[in-house]
Design an enzyme around this catalytic site. Structure first.
Site, PDB file in Angstrom:
ATOM      1  N   HIS A 141       0.858  -1.198  -0.126  1.00 41.33           N
ATOM      2  CA  HIS A 141       0.155   0.043  -0.063  1.00 41.33           C
ATOM      3  C   HIS A 141       0.939   1.332  -0.043  1.00 41.33           C
ATOM      4  O   HIS A 141       0.587   2.140  -0.708  1.00 41.33           O
ATOM      5  CB  HIS A 141      -1.013   0.035   1.219  1.00 41.33           C
ATOM      6  CG  HIS A 141      -1.767   1.317   1.446  1.00 41.33           C
ATOM      7  ND1 HIS A 141      -3.096   1.319   1.127  1.00 41.33           N
ATOM      8  CD2 HIS A 141      -1.440   2.447   1.802  1.00 41.33           C
ATOM      9  CE1 HIS A 141      -3.546   2.612   1.472  1.00 41.33           C
ATOM     10  NE2 HIS A 141      -2.731   3.098   1.935  1.00 41.33           N
ATOM     11  N   GLU A 142       1.873   1.226   0.728  1.00 44.24           N
ATOM     12  CA  GLU A 142       2.843   2.370   1.127  1.00 44.24           C
ATOM     13  C   GLU A 142       3.715   2.528  -0.302  1.00 44.24           C
ATOM     14  O   GLU A 142       3.798   3.758  -0.735  1.00 44.24           O
ATOM     15  CB  GLU A 142       3.595   2.348   2.112  1.00 44.24           C
ATOM     16  CG  GLU A 142       2.987   2.343   3.338  1.00 44.24           C
ATOM     17  CD  GLU A 142       1.865   3.343   3.664  1.00 44.24           C
ATOM     18  OE1 GLU A 142       2.116   4.479   3.245  1.00 44.24           O
ATOM     19  OE2 GLU A 142       1.039   3.223   4.468  1.00 44.24           O
ATOM     20  N   HIS A 175       1.548   4.342  -2.890  1.00 46.64           N
ATOM     21  CA  HIS A 175       1.577   5.787  -2.584  1.00 46.64           C
ATOM     22  C   HIS A 175       2.659   6.253  -3.338  1.00 46.64           C
ATOM     23  O   HIS A 175       2.555   7.409  -4.030  1.00 46.64           O
ATOM     24  CB  HIS A 175       1.477   6.162  -1.195  1.00 46.64           C
ATOM     25  CG  HIS A 175       0.192   6.116  -0.708  1.00 46.64           C
ATOM     26  ND1 HIS A 175      -0.837   6.856  -1.193  1.00 46.64           N
ATOM     27  CD2 HIS A 175      -0.235   5.509   0.652  1.00 46.64           C
ATOM     28  CE1 HIS A 175      -1.900   6.693  -0.254  1.00 46.64           C
ATOM     29  NE2 HIS A 175      -1.560   5.892   0.642  1.00 46.64           N
ATOM     30  N   GLU A 210      -6.533   6.818  -1.378  1.00 44.22           N
ATOM     31  CA  GLU A 210      -6.310   5.671  -0.454  1.00 44.22           C
ATOM     32  C   GLU A 210      -6.836   4.560  -0.958  1.00 44.22           C
ATOM     33  O   GLU A 210      -6.459   3.352  -0.985  1.00 44.22           O
ATOM     34  CB  GLU A 210      -7.045   6.012   1.050  1.00 44.22           C
ATOM     35  CG  GLU A 210      -6.227   6.882   2.021  1.00 44.22           C
ATOM     36  CD  GLU A 210      -4.828   6.250   2.098  1.00 44.22           C
ATOM     37  OE1 GLU A 210      -4.510   5.184   2.247  1.00 44.22           O
ATOM     38  OE2 GLU A 210      -3.934   7.152   2.244  1.00 44.22           O
TER      39      GLU A 210
END
EC number: 3.4.24.-
Length: 295
Positions: free
Chosen positions: A147-148, A151, A224
Site C-alpha cells: 500500500h505504501e 503511494h 487511499e
C-alpha cells in the site's frame, strides 16, 4: 496517516511565516492600485507564489520531518531476520512498481501504523511502526508495505502538494479580497489599509483554510482507495483485505486514544460533518471496494 498530519502542519506554518514576512517588508503594498483598489492580477500572482512555495517547501521537508517527528531509524544494514525481510519485501515491490528503492525505516510506537513520504518517487521513505511488526502477520504487513509503495509509485505526495498549493493560492487570494472589502465598505478606509484589513484577512485565511482542507481530505480519501488497489495488485487482494481487517480490529479496541485515530493508517472514524475532514475512508468502505474489484 502521519505523513498527512506532518505535511499539512508544516504547510500551515510556512504559510503563516510567509504572510508575516510579506507584511514586515511591505510587499502587500503593491496590491493597492494608487491607494484606492486592489490590483487583482498582482494579488493572484503573489497568492500563487505564497501558496505553492509553502506547499512545496513542506514537501521538500517531509522526509526529514517524518524521521525527526517519529524517530524513525533507517535500516542501513539489516541486524536481524525481520529487518532483512522488510528490505527484501520493499525491494521486490519497488521493482514491480517501477520505482527506485526507497529508504526503509522502523520507528518505535505501540500503534499499528506505517507511512511513506518524500519528494521524489526514486528517493522516498517507507517506515513501519514496531507495533505493526508485532501486531500483524507477515502476509498482512506485506500488504501494508505494498500500500505504501503504491503511494510512492502513484506520486501521491507530489500530487497532494499541487492540490494543497492551489488551495493555498485561493485561500490567500480570497482572504485578502475579503479584508479589502471590509476595510473599504464597513470601515470606510479610503487609502491604504487600516487595521480592519489585516485582522479580517487573517481571520478569513484561517476560516477559509479550514473549509478548504475538506477539499484536500477528499482527494486524500480517493488516493487511499487507489493505494489499496495497488497494494492488492502487488501483494494480493486477500492479503490486503486481511490487513485492513486487522487494522479495523485494532482501531475498535476501547483503549486506543482518540487522538491516534487520525494519524493511523486506518485514518480513524467519523460521522456527519467530521467525515469531511477525514484523510482516510472508513475501513469497511475500503474493504468493500476491494471485494468488489475484478482483476
Amino acid at each position: 496517516m502521519k505523513r498527512i498530519a506532518l505535511f499539512l502542519g508544516t504547510n500551515i506554518a510556512i504559510m503563516v511565516v510567509l504572510a508575516i514576512v510579506m507584511q514586515m517588508f511591505g510587499l502587500e503594498g503593491v496590491l493597492d492600485e494608487q491607494g484606492v483598489g486592489l490590483d487583482l492580477t498582482a494579488l493572484l500572482i503573489i497568492s500563487a507564489v505564497v501558496g505553492m512555495t509553502g506547499s512545496f517547501i513542506s514537501l521538500a521537508l517531509s522526509k526529514w520531518m517524518a524521521k525527526s517527528m517519529t524517530g524513525a531509524q533507517v535500516i542501513e544494514s539489516p541486524r536481524n531476520a525481520e529487518e532483512q525481510w522488510l528490505i527484501e519485501t520493499v525491494q521486490r515491490q519497488a521493482r514491480a512498481a517501477g520505482i527506485g528503492m526507497p529508504e526503509v525505516a522502523v520507528y518505535d510506537s505501540p500503534d499499528i501504523n506505517a507511512f511513506a513520504t518524500g519528494m521524489m518517487r526514486d528517493s522516498a521513505l517507507v517506515a513501519v511502526s514496531s507495533g505493526l511488526l508485532r501486531g500483524m502477520k507477515r502476509d498482512e504487513a506485506e500488504a501494508v508495505l505494498a500500500h505504501e509503495v503504491t503511494h510512492v509509485a502513484n506520486g501521491d505526495m507530489v500530487t497532494l502538494a499541487l492540490v494543497q498549493g492551489v488551495v493555498n493560492t485561493f485561500v490567500f487570494f480570497l482572504s485578502r479580497v475579503i479584508g479589502h472589502i471590509v476595510d473599504r465598505v464597513v470601515f470606510k478606509v479610503e487609502r491604504g489599509h487600516g487595521p480592519a484589513y489585516w485582522i479580517t484577512a487573517i481571520v478569513a485565511q484561517i476560516v477559509l483554510g479550514i473549509l478548504a482542507s475538506a477539499i484536500v481530505m477528499w482527494f486524500s480519501r480517493q488516493r487511499e482507495f487507489r493505494a489499496d488497489a495497488g497494494g492488492a495488485q502487488l501483494a494480493g487482494r486477500e492479503k490486503m483485505i486481511a490487513a485492513l481487517r486487522r487494522l479495523k480490529q485494532s482501531t475498535e479496541q476501547p483503549h486506543l486514544p482518540e487522538q491516534l485515530e487520525a494519524f493511523g493508517i486506518s485514518g480513524g472514524m467519523g460521522r456527519g460533518i467530521k467525515r469531511l475532514f477525514l484523510s482516510h475512508p472508513p475501513l469497511d468502505e475500503r474493504i468493500q471496494a476491494l471485494q468488489q474489484q475484478r482483476y
